[in-house]
Design a protein around this motif. Structure first.
Motif, short mmCIF file in Angstrom:
data_model
loop_
_atom_site.label_atom_id
_atom_site.label_comp_id
_atom_site.label_asym_id
_atom_site.label_seq_id
_atom_site.Cartn_x
_atom_site.Cartn_y
_atom_site.Cartn_z
N LEU A 114 0.91 -1.13 -0.07
CA LEU A 114 0.05 -0.08 0.07
C LEU A 114 0.81 1.24 -0.08
O LEU A 114 0.64 2.20 -0.59
CB LEU A 114 -1.02 0.04 1.21
CG LEU A 114 -1.77 1.19 1.25
CD1 LEU A 114 -2.37 1.56 -0.03
CD2 LEU A 114 -2.91 0.98 2.41
N SER A 117 1.66 2.21 -3.56
CA SER A 117 0.58 2.90 -4.12
C SER A 117 0.36 4.26 -3.82
O SER A 117 0.21 5.23 -4.57
CB SER A 117 -0.70 2.03 -3.76
OG SER A 117 -2.05 2.81 -4.41
N SER A 127 -6.57 5.24 -4.03
CA SER A 127 -5.01 4.66 -4.09
C SER A 127 -4.99 3.62 -2.96
O SER A 127 -4.07 3.08 -3.09
CB SER A 127 -3.98 5.76 -4.11
OG SER A 127 -4.24 6.57 -2.79
N LEU A 130 -6.79 0.40 -4.48
CA LEU A 130 -6.35 0.29 -5.64
C LEU A 130 -5.40 -1.31 -5.93
O LEU A 130 -5.77 -1.91 -6.51
CB LEU A 130 -5.84 1.42 -6.65
CG LEU A 130 -5.26 0.89 -7.86
CD1 LEU A 130 -6.31 0.48 -8.89
CD2 LEU A 130 -4.44 2.19 -8.55
N PRO A 131 -4.26 -1.09 -5.17
CA PRO A 131 -3.54 -2.56 -5.21
C PRO A 131 -4.16 -3.59 -5.02
O PRO A 131 -4.07 -4.64 -5.34
CB PRO A 131 -2.37 -2.21 -4.15
CG PRO A 131 -2.98 -1.03 -3.44
CD PRO A 131 -3.65 -0.38 -4.24
N CYS A 177 -9.34 -1.91 1.43
CA CYS A 177 -7.75 -1.73 1.71
C CYS A 177 -7.23 -2.34 3.17
O CYS A 177 -7.52 -1.99 4.36
CB CYS A 177 -7.79 -0.14 2.04
SG CYS A 177 -6.09 0.29 2.80
#
Length: 524
Positions: A114, A117, A127, A130-131, A177
């Motif tokens: 993270l 990112s 963001s 996203l990963p 997340c």
């Protein structure tokens, strides 16, 4: 050496011609003729739409904010910290780190992922997720290749991938997340490395990365492959044992580094037979309701009846098929038992790596229906997809969501200052992430004396646990409420912004709940 041209030849017109029926049976289906690249591209496209669309609309909830806050400290300190000098990121009264504030409660791989990112795309909600969403897309691709490796049937592989990318429980976990998506991806990668025979270059590295994502899944992966290898791959047993030993050795440094932590101290009932027995029913119920309906067992029963009526054996005599099914079954059985034994609570999220395996097992069971007619098989797959909450999920990602954290952070951003102090009950971590204000309370175990002079006080409607209750009681008893003015904001005071648990998840904004009340100190 004999000259190949000396063998007698026959003209094609002299060869026996297969019957029309034989030609139809031997001809590959349109699906089988499609290049794998096309199928993989279709999986990626669909999964991308479902996981990336509106990804940043909903605010991070408490657990997600914990991951985001700890990861953000890597950008400035190089290591994940549980305290940034202003705020604590604890949910266990500070048990996750020591005086140096280095965070040790969870392994570090998700935090560094993270942080990368954040470094590339900036710090924000999109963001932050996203990963993990990208790894969810990758999991859809991995399920396809694992299905091919196990069963050599493209129909099974593409059905499993379709079942996964349209699985709402999977989608909810994959876009969080949090470590869930990484754990699912690496678990699949490890199983693929084993099924494809790539023990050294895929299975072992994937297992080590899995350990540094969430320790417990390292145990489930290796217990699965060692047991399956004992039954079906004894010729490579020594290799598996050696790789297991090497992988374990790579994990020892973390074990030594975190020796001072004790999950059992925070959760005294852990690792007991009583807990194991208490968790078996909740986990089984969640699987039955959200992942694998018992009605699916009707598919193999139907196939067996049809085969019996056709005077065939009730089950197919295909050793490769049963070896693949055995791997899936062992994975699920081992995972279930390990989770019952080592979980801190029967949270649905811990079942994450089992969801793709259940999708593969479902695809195999339904594939037998293709012997009746391909449309029967296709209809069964569609039924499984539609029997989930996919329509509700599609509504969610195409509409704006209004939750308590969005309302609180928006209000504080408009009316507060970065130097303000907020005292509140549960939900403190997202406020710390979005406002950068000093926030005390929640589950962090802060010194609450500063709450008496805080510019803002937020008493949430619902209480999550005794830690949260203690904060609420302190604020009610010790704050001079005559110095504060209440403001009701247009945000529902639900317990969570939105949970990843399919039983608790809200697919649309709650419009009937009481509104959040924020108290502002007079004159501040």
């Amino acid at each position: 050496h004999r000259d190949l041209h000396s063998f007698p030849t026959r003209r094609s017109s002299d060869l026996p011609r297969p019957s029309a029926n034989a030609q139809a049976l031997s001809a590959p289906s349109r699906l089988e003729r499609l290049p794998s690249l096309v199928l993989v591209a279709a999986i990626v496209l669909v999964a991308s739409l479902l996981l990336l669309w509106n990804l940043g609309d909903q605010r991070l909830w408490q657990d997600e904010a914990n991951t985001a806050l700890v990861s953000r400290t890597i950008l400035t300190h190089g290591v994940p910290l549980g305290h940034d000098g202003v705020n604590s990121f604890s949910q266990e009264l500070g048990a996750e780190f020591g005086p140096d504030h280095v965070y040790k409660w969870h392994p570090w791989l998700p935090f560094y992922l993270l942080a990368a990112s954040f470094r590339i795309f900036g710090v924000g909600t999109y963001s932050a997720r996203l990963p993990f969403a990208l790894l969810g897309i990758g999991s859809g691709v991995l399920v396809y290749f694992l299905g091919l490796a196990l069963f050599q049937k493209r129909r099974v592989a593409i059905a499993a991938a379709a079942l996964l990318v349209f699985s709402v429980p999977f989608l909810l976990l994959a876009k969080q997340c949090r470590y869930y998506s990484l754990a699912m991806f690496l678990s699949l990668l490890g199983l693929y490395g084993y099924a494809s025979g790539r023990f050294r270059w895929v299975l072992a590295p994937a297992s080590v990365l899995l350990f540094y994502t969430q320790n417990i899944y390292f145990l489930t992966l290796w217990a699965t492959v060692l047991l399956h290898g004992l039954l079906f791959k004894r010729e490579r047993g020594k290799e598996l044992l050696l790789l297991f030993a090497l992988a374990t050795a790579a994990c020892v440094p973390w074990v030594i580094y975190t020796l001072g932590l004790s999950y059992q101290k925070q959760y005294p009932g852990m690792y007991t037979l009583a807990q194991f027995l208490r968790f078996t029913e909740p986990y089984f119920a969640q699987i039955r309701i959200h992942v694998f309906s018992p009605l699916l067992l009707l598919a193999p029963v139907t196939v067996a009846i049809v085969r019996g009526l056709g005077k065939k054996t009730l089950v197919a005599r295909n050793p490769d098929l049963w070896r693949g099914v055995a791997l899936l079954a062992i994975t699920l059985a081992v995972s279930y038992l390990v989770l019952c034994a080592f979980s801190i609570a029967p949270y649905f999220r811990y079942l994450g790596p089992m969801i793709p395996v259940f999708c593969l097992l479902t695809a195999v069971m339904l594939e037998g229906l293709a012997a009746i007619h391909s449309l029967v098989f296709s209809a069964a797959v569609v039924w499984v997809v539609l029997s989930g909450n996919i329509t509700s999920y599609l509504y969610e990602i195409t509409h704006t969501f209004n939750g308590p954290i969005k309302g609180i952070t928006t209000y504080l951003a408009e009316h507060g200052k970065p130097t303000d102090t907020v005292a509140m009950t549960y939900g403190d971590l997202p406020i710390k992430f979005y406002t950068n204000m000093r926030v005390v309370g929640g589950l962090a175990g802060d010194d609450l004396s500063v709450a008496k002079d805080a510019e803002w006080i937020i008493l949430r409607k619902y209480v999550t646990c005794v830690k949260d209750l203690a904060v609420a009681q302190y604020l009610r008893r010790n704050v001079n409420w005559q110095n504060y003015v209440p403001f009701t904001i247009n945000a529902p005071d639900t317990l969570f912004e939105n949970r990843e648990d399919p039983a608790l998840h809200l697919f649309r904004s709650n419009t009937t709940e009481d509104k959040v009340v924020i108290w502002k100190r007079s004159g501040s």
